[in-house]
Design a protein around this motif. Structure first.
Motif, PDB file in Angstrom:
ATOM      1  N   ILE A  11      -2.173  14.706   3.892  1.00  0.00           N
ATOM      2  CA  ILE A  11      -1.871  13.596   4.821  1.00  0.00           C
ATOM      3  C   ILE A  11      -1.801  12.244   4.243  1.00  0.00           C
ATOM      4  O   ILE A  11      -0.845  11.431   4.352  1.00  0.00           O
ATOM      5  N   ILE A  12      -2.866  11.972   3.126  1.00  0.00           N
ATOM      6  CA  ILE A  12      -2.712  10.860   2.248  1.00  0.00           C
ATOM      7  C   ILE A  12      -1.400  10.599   1.616  1.00  0.00           C
ATOM      8  O   ILE A  12      -0.865   9.302   1.490  1.00  0.00           O
ATOM      9  N   LEU A  13      -0.808  11.827   0.859  1.00  0.00           N
ATOM     10  CA  LEU A  13       0.354  11.809   0.242  1.00  0.00           C
ATOM     11  C   LEU A  13       1.515  11.497   1.297  1.00  0.00           C
ATOM     12  O   LEU A  13       2.179  10.588   0.885  1.00  0.00           O
ATOM     13  N   LEU A  14       1.426  12.047   2.315  1.00  0.00           N
ATOM     14  CA  LEU A  14       2.447  11.692   3.273  1.00  0.00           C
ATOM     15  C   LEU A  14       2.539  10.080   3.806  1.00  0.00           C
ATOM     16  O   LEU A  14       3.608   9.457   3.881  1.00  0.00           O
ATOM     17  N   THR A  15       1.318   9.816   4.229  1.00  0.00           N
ATOM     18  CA  THR A  15       1.189   8.404   4.538  1.00  0.00           C
ATOM     19  C   THR A  15       1.599   7.356   3.418  1.00  0.00           C
ATOM     20  O   THR A  15       2.230   6.440   3.762  1.00  0.00           O
ATOM     21  N   SER A  16       1.131   7.735   2.285  1.00  0.00           N
ATOM     22  CA  SER A  16       1.655   6.912   1.323  1.00  0.00           C
ATOM     23  C   SER A  16       3.082   6.871   1.108  1.00  0.00           C
ATOM     24  O   SER A  16       3.710   5.656   0.793  1.00  0.00           O
ATOM     25  N   LEU A  17       3.770   7.976   1.006  1.00  0.00           N
ATOM     26  CA  LEU A  17       5.244   8.066   0.980  1.00  0.00           C
ATOM     27  C   LEU A  17       5.831   7.230   1.991  1.00  0.00           C
ATOM     28  O   LEU A  17       6.891   6.367   2.139  1.00  0.00           O
ATOM     29  N   ILE A  18       5.178   7.067   3.286  1.00  0.00           N
ATOM     30  CA  ILE A  18       5.777   6.496   4.616  1.00  0.00           C
ATOM     31  C   ILE A  18       5.971   4.958   4.427  1.00  0.00           C
ATOM     32  O   ILE A  18       6.467   4.160   4.438  1.00  0.00           O
ATOM     33  N   VAL A  19       4.592   4.718   3.934  1.00  0.00           N
ATOM     34  CA  VAL A  19       4.246   3.067   3.481  1.00  0.00           C
ATOM     35  C   VAL A  19       5.190   2.425   2.566  1.00  0.00           C
ATOM     36  O   VAL A  19       5.942   1.648   2.451  1.00  0.00           O
ATOM     37  N   LEU A  20       5.440   3.387   1.374  1.00  0.00           N
ATOM     38  CA  LEU A  20       6.473   3.047   0.390  1.00  0.00           C
ATOM     39  C   LEU A  20       7.838   2.868   0.867  1.00  0.00           C
ATOM     40  O   LEU A  20       8.110   1.896   0.369  1.00  0.00           O
ATOM     41  N   VAL A  21       8.178   3.867   1.674  1.00  0.00           N
ATOM     42  CA  VAL A  21       9.530   3.986   2.231  1.00  0.00           C
ATOM     43  C   VAL A  21       9.644   2.533   3.049  1.00  0.00           C
ATOM     44  O   VAL A  21      10.666   1.750   3.023  1.00  0.00           O
ATOM     45  N   ALA A  22       8.596   2.204   3.755  1.00  0.00           N
ATOM     46  CA  ALA A  22       8.669   0.976   4.406  1.00  0.00           C
ATOM     47  C   ALA A  22       8.883  -0.332   3.756  1.00  0.00           C
ATOM     48  O   ALA A  22       9.390  -1.226   4.145  1.00  0.00           O
ATOM     49  N   LEU A  23       7.640  -0.302   2.702  1.00  0.00           N
ATOM     50  CA  LEU A  23       7.920  -1.554   2.011  1.00  0.00           C
ATOM     51  C   LEU A  23       9.265  -1.701   1.340  1.00  0.00           C
ATOM     52  O   LEU A  23       9.626  -2.731   1.199  1.00  0.00           O
ATOM     53  N   ILE A  24       9.929  -0.605   0.622  1.00  0.00           N
ATOM     54  CA  ILE A  24      11.055  -0.574  -0.111  1.00  0.00           C
ATOM     55  C   ILE A  24      12.251  -1.168   0.833  1.00  0.00           C
ATOM     56  O   ILE A  24      12.804  -2.154   0.742  1.00  0.00           O
ATOM     57  N   GLY A  25      12.091  -0.618   2.178  1.00  0.00           N
ATOM     58  CA  GLY A  25      13.051  -1.225   3.164  1.00  0.00           C
ATOM     59  C   GLY A  25      12.834  -2.745   3.552  1.00  0.00           C
ATOM     60  O   GLY A  25      13.796  -3.383   3.858  1.00  0.00           O
ATOM     61  N   PHE A  26      11.482  -3.102   3.834  1.00  0.00           N
ATOM     62  CA  PHE A  26      11.330  -4.205   3.939  1.00  0.00           C
ATOM     63  C   PHE A  26      11.730  -5.224   2.978  1.00  0.00           C
ATOM     64  O   PHE A  26      12.375  -6.285   3.029  1.00  0.00           O
ATOM     65  N   SER A  27      11.456  -4.878   1.708  1.00  0.00           N
ATOM     66  CA  SER A  27      11.867  -5.639   0.382  1.00  0.00           C
ATOM     67  C   SER A  27      13.335  -5.754   0.125  1.00  0.00           C
ATOM     68  O   SER A  27      13.636  -6.933  -0.197  1.00  0.00           O
TER      69      SER A  27
END
Length: 289
Positions: A11-27
């Protein structure tokens, strides 16, 4: 609870990937302002680049400057060597040019005078007899004989040959103060010729003593003095020097003139040895002077 949600690491790994993708898209979106975490990261990275990049640039520039200094040093050393070679070549050129001019004058004198001139090189001169004699590199094998007159390349009379060996000869100079060293001479001016004898040399004044000039003869400063040809030793007309002063002798019967030699006796490198024969006025033969 389903087993999927019981695996916390997944769960923590998937959550981190989602946050990372969101941050990349946001940046990746074009925004006027960066978020404070982005600003913090940019400033941190920029500061680190400044801290490490500037010393690296300084060190690189230092090595580049050292390399340039080495290159300049090598070029300077090379230029100094070339300058030294140039100075040596220039000195050699001056020596060769002087020798050429001297030899050229000898050839000119030999062609203008009615006497046969034999060029010779001065190879010896003792300091204790500086004003008395020189030694030249021509002797009996080259046709040199005792009594021949000797002149400089310019034609100035300086003395006569007094000793001859097979390959060298000794020349007694007119500056030899010995009483036996007498020269029959003549003063040449527009009015007349006055004869006398060179009978001494004053080394302090660098003048020859021209004595026994008839009291009634007009001799003045600036008159030229030459060999007279009357003594039976020297050819006529060889230039000795110039009158610098005239006075009566102690008895008032003759005049005494001080004559400055035309030749520089401190710089005699080459000479011409003159045979005492000359072409006759008709040009058909030789006649003794």
């Amino acid at each position: 609870m389903p087993p999927f949600f019981s695996n916390k690491k997944l769960i923590i790994l998937l959550t981190s990937l989602i946050v990372l993708v969101a941050l990349i898209g946001f940046s990746m979106k074009e925004r006027a302002r960066l978020t404070w975490p982005e600003q913090f990261i940019h400033d941190t990275v920029g500061g680190a680049e400044f801290i490490f990049n500037r010393p690296a640039q300084y060190v690189a520039g230092l090595f580049e400057n050292i390399s340039e200094i080495k290159s300049v040093y090598k070029e300077n050393k090379k230029l100094k060597a070339q300058l030294k070679d140039y100075a040596a070549l220039q000195a050699k050129y001056q020596v060769l040019n002087q020798e050429f001019q001297s030899l050229e004058k000898q050839l000119k004198i030999g062609s203008l005078l009615d006497y046969k001139a034999r060029p010779a090189l001065v190879i010896g001169r003792s300091f204790d007899e500086w004003n008395k004699m020189i030694t030249v590199d021509k002797g009996a094998q080259q046709g040199i004989q005792k009594g021949m007159a000797v002149v400089t390349p310019e034609g100035y009379f300086i003395g006569k040959v007094t000793a001859v060996s097979q390959l060298t000869s000794v020349v007694t100079l007119i500056t030899d103060p010995s009483e036996s060293n007498q020269i029959s001479a003549a003063v040449v001016n527009k009015n007349e010729r006055a004869y006398g004898m060179i009978e001494g040399y004053n080394a302090d004044k660098n003048v020859l003593m021209f004595e026994k000039i008839p009291i009634d003869k007009k001799v003045k400063k600036g008159d030229k003095v030459t060999t007279s040809g009357l003594g039976g030793v020297y050819p006529e007309g060889l230039l000795i020097g110039e009158v610098v002063s005239v006075k009566p002798d102690e008895y008032g019967l003759t005049k005494i003139a001080e004559v400055k030699p035309s030749a520089d006796f401190n710089a005699i490198d080459y000479v011409d040895i003159i045979e005492r024969t000359a072409v006759s006025s008709s040009g058909s033969g030789d006649a003794a002077k």
